[in-house]
Design a protein around this motif. Structure first.
Motif, PDB file in Angstrom:
ATOM      1  N   ARG A 120       4.768 -12.191  -3.568  1.00 23.44           N
ATOM      2  CA  ARG A 120       5.653 -12.144  -4.735  1.00 23.44           C
ATOM      3  C   ARG A 120       5.321 -13.197  -5.785  1.00 23.44           C
ATOM      4  NH1 ARG A 120      11.825 -11.394  -2.597  1.00 23.44           N
ATOM      5  NH2 ARG A 120      11.790  -9.147  -2.336  1.00 23.44           N
ATOM      6  N   LEU A 123       0.614 -14.475  -5.981  1.00 18.62           N
ATOM      7  CA  LEU A 123      -0.227 -13.608  -6.814  1.00 18.62           C
ATOM      8  C   LEU A 123       0.334 -13.622  -8.231  1.00 18.62           C
ATOM      9  CD1 LEU A 123      -0.783 -10.542  -4.419  1.00 18.62           C
ATOM     10  CD2 LEU A 123      -2.460 -12.298  -5.058  1.00 18.62           C
ATOM     11  N   SER A 124      -0.472 -14.082  -9.171  1.00  9.80           N
ATOM     12  CA  SER A 124       0.066 -14.257 -10.530  1.00  9.80           C
ATOM     13  C   SER A 124       0.478 -12.919 -11.148  1.00  9.80           C
ATOM     14  CB  SER A 124      -0.940 -14.992 -11.412  1.00  9.80           C
ATOM     15  OG  SER A 124      -2.219 -14.460 -11.207  1.00  9.80           O
ATOM     16  N   GLU A 125      -0.137 -11.801 -10.676  1.00  7.92           N
ATOM     17  CA  GLU A 125       0.250 -10.472 -11.178  1.00  7.92           C
ATOM     18  C   GLU A 125       1.736 -10.201 -10.940  1.00  7.92           C
ATOM     19  OE1 GLU A 125      -2.257 -11.457  -9.364  1.00  7.92           O
ATOM     20  OE2 GLU A 125      -3.493  -9.778  -8.693  1.00  7.92           O
ATOM     21  N   ASN A 126       2.279 -10.746  -9.853  1.00  6.33           N
ATOM     22  CA  ASN A 126       3.656 -10.408  -9.452  1.00  6.33           C
ATOM     23  C   ASN A 126       4.672 -11.486  -9.800  1.00  6.33           C
ATOM     24  OD1 ASN A 126       2.494  -8.124  -8.310  1.00  6.33           O
ATOM     25  ND2 ASN A 126       2.244  -9.102  -6.305  1.00  6.33           N
ATOM     26  N   GLU A 129       7.357 -10.835 -12.645  1.00  6.73           N
ATOM     27  CA  GLU A 129       8.415  -9.878 -12.327  1.00  6.73           C
ATOM     28  C   GLU A 129       9.437 -10.465 -11.348  1.00  6.73           C
ATOM     29  OE1 GLU A 129       7.160  -6.222 -10.365  1.00  6.73           O
ATOM     30  OE2 GLU A 129       9.236  -6.003  -9.651  1.00  6.73           O
ATOM     31  N   THR A 214       5.670  -5.400  -3.333  1.00  5.41           N
ATOM     32  CA  THR A 214       4.476  -5.610  -4.155  1.00  5.41           C
ATOM     33  C   THR A 214       3.445  -4.561  -3.759  1.00  5.41           C
ATOM     34  OG1 THR A 214       3.321  -7.073  -2.586  1.00  5.41           O
ATOM     35  CG2 THR A 214       4.899  -8.113  -4.103  1.00  5.41           C
ATOM     36  N   GLU A 216       0.299  -4.905  -3.462  1.00  6.22           N
ATOM     37  CA  GLU A 216      -0.742  -5.447  -2.585  1.00  6.22           C
ATOM     38  C   GLU A 216      -0.318  -5.397  -1.117  1.00  6.22           C
ATOM     39  OE1 GLU A 216       0.531  -6.882  -5.251  1.00  6.22           O
ATOM     40  OE2 GLU A 216      -1.117  -7.089  -6.685  1.00  6.22           O
TER      41      GLU A 216
END
Ligand SMILES: N[C@@H](CCC(=O)N[C@@H](CS)C(=O)NCC(=O)O)C(=O)O
Length: 242
Positions: A120, A123-126, A129, A214, A216
């Motif tokens: 969560r 990972l900078s992608e998540n 959010e 997520t 992933e």
């Protein structure tokens, strides 16, 4: 028209929680399983620094209030629920099975949790959010600041714990190994420890299902059909009554 609920109808159990916390999910599911009505108090993250400490000096959620009793930590809450509302049981009776139940609950809470947090927030992608989601309960003036602070705060926790210093491929391989072990352990059994659901099933489920919000983690979980079928079973047994 319908009359307003009176004090008498108010559930006597109050869960102080973060909606999105896996430990709070674990407690909600145990309450559903035991068919105990409760109400929730959504704790804004900044409240854990001061106000919540009156109830729980560690400043962590979940905290359960039952009449004059205040219990913090999902592990303590599970045991309190079992003592207070024994049916249906969430612990095995056999001492050796009980020991295994404890070990698996601890594996979920103290190991799988950091994978969940890594997916969560690590990972900078998540992180954006989930920081936004976790800050919704803040008063408007604090919302943006909390949202900005959470990724750094969580990444520091993950670095100190160790998982945050591993390359992402390594963490994914480790997580896959955990799911592999879960599958092997389940074999063709319905539950992790004995012939009925226990707190071990719920603890492991809550961490995995929160992680699987997520893409992933969802990708790794989806490769494990036995684990997926078991997750469906746990979810079915512990969802809110309709
Ligand atoms: N071992 C505890 C862990 C609870 C926990 O770590 N809660 C986090 C949310 S996921 C929290 O309250 N963090 C706020 C803080 O540390 O200030 C349990 O099982 O209840």
């Amino acid at each position: 028209g319908a009359s307003a609920p009176t004090l008498v109808d108010m559930p006597e159990l109050v869960l102080h929680q973060f909606e999105s916390s896996p430990f709070c999910d674990k407690v909600r599911r145990l309450l559903h399983y035991k068919q105990k009505p409760y109400r929730t108090h959504e704790v804004p993250p900044t409240e854990t620094l001061v106000r919540l400490r009156r109830l729980n000096p560690t400043g962590k959620v979940p905290v359960l209030e039952h009449r004059e009793v205040v219990i913090s930590d999902s592990t303590e809450i599970a045991r309190y629920l079992e003592d207070t509302f024994p049916e249906p049981p969430i612990f095995p009776t056999d001492p050796k099975a009980r020991a295994l139940c404890h070990i698996l609950e601890d594996w979920a809470d103290e190991s799988l949790y950091f994978y969940e947090a890594w997916f969560r927030f690590g990972l900078s992608e998540n992180a954006g959010e989930f920081s936004r989601r976790s800050s919704q309960s803040e008063p408007p003036l604090l919302r943006k600041a909390t949202e900005r602070a959470l990724p750094t705060l969580m990444r520091n926790v993950l670095r100190l714990q160790g998982i945050g210093r591993k390359p992402p491929e390594r963490v994914l391989t480790d997580f896959d190994r955990h799911l592999e072990a879960l599958e092997r352990w389940l074999g063709d059994g319905d539950w992790l420890v004995c012939e009925h659901l226990t707190v071990a099933d719920v603890a492991v489920y809550s961490q995995l299902s929160c992680a699987a919000e997520t893409a992933e983690a969802q990708g790794v979980v989806a490769d494990h059909p036995t684990a997926l079928a078991w997750m469906e079973r746990v979810n079915g047994a512990t969802s809110p009554p309709v």
